[in-house]
Scaffold this active site. Structure first.
Site, PDB file in Angstrom:
ATOM      1  N   ASP A  16       0.871  -1.177   0.000  1.00 47.28           N
ATOM      2  CA  ASP A  16       0.000   0.000   0.000  1.00 47.28           C
ATOM      3  C   ASP A  16       0.908   1.226   0.000  1.00 47.28           C
ATOM      4  O   ASP A  16       1.722   1.406   0.909  1.00 47.28           O
ATOM      5  CB  ASP A  16      -0.864  -0.052   1.266  1.00 47.28           C
ATOM      6  CG  ASP A  16      -1.759   1.160   1.423  1.00 47.28           C
ATOM      7  OD1 ASP A  16      -1.662   2.123   0.626  1.00 47.28           O
ATOM      8  OD2 ASP A  16      -2.567   1.135   2.364  1.00 47.28           O
ATOM      9  N   ILE A  17       0.766   2.057  -0.997  1.00 46.77           N
ATOM     10  CA  ILE A  17       1.694   3.185  -1.136  1.00 46.77           C
ATOM     11  C   ILE A  17       1.534   4.195   0.004  1.00 46.77           C
ATOM     12  O   ILE A  17       2.483   4.915   0.331  1.00 46.77           O
ATOM     13  CB  ILE A  17       1.534   3.852  -2.525  1.00 46.77           C
ATOM     14  CG1 ILE A  17       2.813   4.589  -2.916  1.00 46.77           C
ATOM     15  CG2 ILE A  17       0.327   4.775  -2.582  1.00 46.77           C
ATOM     16  CD1 ILE A  17       2.902   4.955  -4.381  1.00 46.77           C
ATOM     17  N   ASN A  30      -6.297  12.713 -11.151  1.00 48.01           N
ATOM     18  CA  ASN A  30      -7.000  13.183 -12.353  1.00 48.01           C
ATOM     19  C   ASN A  30      -6.669  14.658 -12.528  1.00 48.01           C
ATOM     20  O   ASN A  30      -6.153  15.300 -11.611  1.00 48.01           O
ATOM     21  CB  ASN A  30      -8.508  12.967 -12.238  1.00 48.01           C
ATOM     22  CG  ASN A  30      -9.058  13.580 -10.966  1.00 48.01           C
ATOM     23  OD1 ASN A  30      -9.075  14.791 -10.822  1.00 48.01           O
ATOM     24  ND2 ASN A  30      -9.457  12.753 -10.025  1.00 48.01           N
ATOM     25  N   GLY A  38      -9.426   4.515  -6.523  1.00 44.29           N
ATOM     26  CA  GLY A  38      -8.113   3.892  -6.664  1.00 44.29           C
ATOM     27  C   GLY A  38      -7.085   4.436  -5.694  1.00 44.29           C
ATOM     28  O   GLY A  38      -7.384   4.763  -4.554  1.00 44.29           O
ATOM     29  N   ASP A  40      -5.568   7.238  -5.745  1.00 40.59           N
ATOM     30  CA  ASP A  40      -5.847   8.647  -5.440  1.00 40.59           C
ATOM     31  C   ASP A  40      -6.740   8.752  -4.190  1.00 40.59           C
ATOM     32  O   ASP A  40      -6.436   9.507  -3.239  1.00 40.59           O
ATOM     33  CB  ASP A  40      -6.539   9.265  -6.664  1.00 40.59           C
ATOM     34  CG  ASP A  40      -6.630  10.777  -6.643  1.00 40.59           C
ATOM     35  OD1 ASP A  40      -6.022  11.401  -5.751  1.00 40.59           O
ATOM     36  OD2 ASP A  40      -7.304  11.334  -7.530  1.00 40.59           O
ATOM     37  N   SER A 128      -2.007   4.640 -14.386  1.00 35.93           N
ATOM     38  CA  SER A 128      -2.893   4.297 -15.520  1.00 35.93           C
ATOM     39  C   SER A 128      -3.267   2.816 -15.623  1.00 35.93           C
ATOM     40  O   SER A 128      -3.997   2.438 -16.538  1.00 35.93           O
ATOM     41  CB  SER A 128      -2.311   4.762 -16.865  1.00 35.93           C
ATOM     42  OG  SER A 128      -2.327   6.177 -16.961  1.00 35.93           O
ATOM     43  N   GLY A 130      -5.109   1.124 -13.564  1.00 31.22           N
ATOM     44  CA  GLY A 130      -6.375   0.821 -12.898  1.00 31.22           C
ATOM     45  C   GLY A 130      -7.542   1.360 -13.692  1.00 31.22           C
ATOM     46  O   GLY A 130      -7.838   0.901 -14.801  1.00 31.22           O
ATOM     47  N   TYR A 132      -7.844   3.898 -15.434  1.00 27.67           N
ATOM     48  CA  TYR A 132      -7.504   4.429 -16.754  1.00 27.67           C
ATOM     49  C   TYR A 132      -7.185   3.344 -17.788  1.00 27.67           C
ATOM     50  O   TYR A 132      -6.897   3.653 -18.952  1.00 27.67           O
ATOM     51  CB  TYR A 132      -6.380   5.464 -16.660  1.00 27.67           C
ATOM     52  CG  TYR A 132      -6.864   6.841 -16.193  1.00 27.67           C
ATOM     53  CD1 TYR A 132      -8.218   7.099 -15.940  1.00 27.67           C
ATOM     54  CD2 TYR A 132      -5.964   7.891 -16.013  1.00 27.67           C
ATOM     55  CE1 TYR A 132      -8.644   8.359 -15.504  1.00 27.67           C
ATOM     56  CE2 TYR A 132      -6.392   9.155 -15.590  1.00 27.67           C
ATOM     57  CZ  TYR A 132      -7.728   9.376 -15.340  1.00 27.67           C
ATOM     58  OH  TYR A 132      -8.146  10.626 -14.928  1.00 27.67           O
TER      59      TYR A 132
HETATM   60  N1  AR6 Z   1      -1.306   1.597  -3.071  1.00 29.19           N
HETATM   61  C1  AR6 Z   1      -0.728   1.266  -4.244  1.00 29.19           C
HETATM   62  N2  AR6 Z   1      -1.418   1.055  -5.377  1.00 29.19           N
HETATM   63  C2  AR6 Z   1      -2.759   1.172  -5.312  1.00 29.19           C
HETATM   64  C3  AR6 Z   1      -3.446   1.529  -4.129  1.00 29.19           C
HETATM   65  C4  AR6 Z   1      -2.659   1.742  -2.956  1.00 29.19           C
HETATM   66  N3  AR6 Z   1      -3.197   2.073  -1.787  1.00 29.19           N
HETATM   67  N4  AR6 Z   1      -4.784   1.577  -4.410  1.00 29.19           N
HETATM   68  C5  AR6 Z   1      -4.927   1.258  -5.716  1.00 29.19           C
HETATM   69  N5  AR6 Z   1      -3.713   0.996  -6.263  1.00 29.19           N
HETATM   70  P1  AR6 Z   1      -5.861   3.784 -10.304  1.00 29.19           P
HETATM   71  P2  AR6 Z   1      -5.314   5.211 -12.816  1.00 29.19           P
HETATM   72  C6  AR6 Z   1      -3.369   0.613  -7.635  1.00 29.19           C
HETATM   73  O1  AR6 Z   1      -7.206   3.385 -10.772  1.00 29.19           O
HETATM   74  O2  AR6 Z   1      -5.543   3.964 -13.594  1.00 29.19           O
HETATM   75  C7  AR6 Z   1      -8.667   7.825  -9.796  1.00 29.19           C
HETATM   76  O3  AR6 Z   1     -10.044   7.937  -9.586  1.00 29.19           O
HETATM   77  C8  AR6 Z   1      -4.443   0.049  -8.506  1.00 29.19           C
HETATM   78  O4  AR6 Z   1      -4.690  -1.319  -8.174  1.00 29.19           O
HETATM   79  O5  AR6 Z   1      -5.700   4.252  -8.903  1.00 29.19           O
HETATM   80  O6  AR6 Z   1      -4.142   6.074 -13.156  1.00 29.19           O
HETATM   81  C9  AR6 Z   1      -8.034   9.150 -10.173  1.00 29.19           C
HETATM   82  O7  AR6 Z   1      -8.669  10.229  -9.528  1.00 29.19           O
HETATM   83  C10 AR6 Z   1      -3.814   0.173  -9.882  1.00 29.19           C
HETATM   84  O8  AR6 Z   1      -2.941  -0.911 -10.138  1.00 29.19           O
HETATM   85  O9  AR6 Z   1      -5.206   4.958 -11.228  1.00 29.19           O
HETATM   86  C11 AR6 Z   1      -8.244   9.177 -11.650  1.00 29.19           C
HETATM   87  O10 AR6 Z   1      -9.557   9.621 -11.971  1.00 29.19           O
HETATM   88  C12 AR6 Z   1      -2.962   1.428  -9.754  1.00 29.19           C
HETATM   89  O11 AR6 Z   1      -2.944   1.746  -8.357  1.00 29.19           O
HETATM   90  C13 AR6 Z   1      -8.101   7.740 -12.074  1.00 29.19           C
HETATM   91  O12 AR6 Z   1      -8.454   6.980 -10.915  1.00 29.19           O
HETATM   92  C14 AR6 Z   1      -3.503   2.630 -10.508  1.00 29.19           C
HETATM   93  O13 AR6 Z   1      -4.911   2.544 -10.540  1.00 29.19           O
HETATM   94  C15 AR6 Z   1      -6.675   7.384 -12.422  1.00 29.19           C
HETATM   95  O14 AR6 Z   1      -6.639   6.072 -12.932  1.00 29.19           O
END
Ligand code: AR6
Length: 179
Positions: A16-17, A30, A38, A40, A128, A130, A132
């Protein structure tokens, strides 16, 4: 001793970051910088409401139209262990943003921004990969190759923090392939 110009050590871990004990963590945000789902959402929950307030100020003062895809901007870490959060916006495949150069730019701008802050250790998520909609292997390959080709003076450690075994394995394979 590493000097400021050598390439950083790259680690890939599952985790978990928000709990990483590093100088800076990167947020896959975003362009509105108003939080989201996600990683964020997790970062905003862990950092507390001060992060959203600071993001609003950044929007108002620096990026009134929103942070463009492939750019990065820094805030404080608020209640996080990390001192800084570097927010970047990766390309959204569902919106037709399929150019790998955009994703490369997100990783590069994040590292350069972290270096500019004086960060020595940086934790980075799979931008990107998740919501995205980018493919795990493609994100992993671009992430690793971009770290290797970015000049980020003073950054000694880049730790990719992956949230699933599938992503962890993709990053492990990409790291092996780049050696
Ligand atoms: N620690 C590490 N990685 C994580 C965590 C965490 N706590 N939680 C999720 N991930 P995403 P995107 C992973 O969807 O695709 C948001 O709503 C997750 O499993 O977070 O760039 C923003 O506001 C995935 O592998 O980011 C934007 O609207 C990775 O983080 C949009 O999502 C990225 O997934 C950005 O989408």
């Amino acid at each position: 001793m590493m000097n400021g110009n050598s390439s950083p050590r790259i680690e890939v871990v599952r985790g978990d970051i928000t709990t990483q004990q590093v100088d800076a963590i990167v947020n896959a945000a975003n362009s509105g910088l108003f939080g989201g789902g996600g990683v964020d959402g997790a970062i905003h929950r862990a950092a507390g409401p001060g992060l959203l307030l600071e993001c609003r100020e950044v929007r108002h003062n620096t990026w009134p139209e929103g942070l463009p895809v492939g750019h990065a901007v820094a805030t404080g870490g608020h209640d996080l262990p990390a001192r800084w959060v570097v927010h970047t916006v990766g390309p959204n495949r569902h919106a037709g943003q399929t150019d790998p150069a955009l994703l490369e730019s997100s990783f590069r701008a994040s590292l350069e921004t972290a270096a500019g802050l004086g960060a020595r250790s940086v934790a980075v998520p799979a931008i990107s990969a998740g919501i995205y909609g980018w493919d795990a292997d493609e994100v992993a390959r671009i992430a690793i190759s971009t770290v290797r080709t970015t000049t980020a003076p003073g950054v000694e450690l880049v730790r990719f923090v992956l949230f699933s075994d599938r992503l962890l394995e993709a990053f492990q394979r990409a790291l092996e392939a780049s050696r």
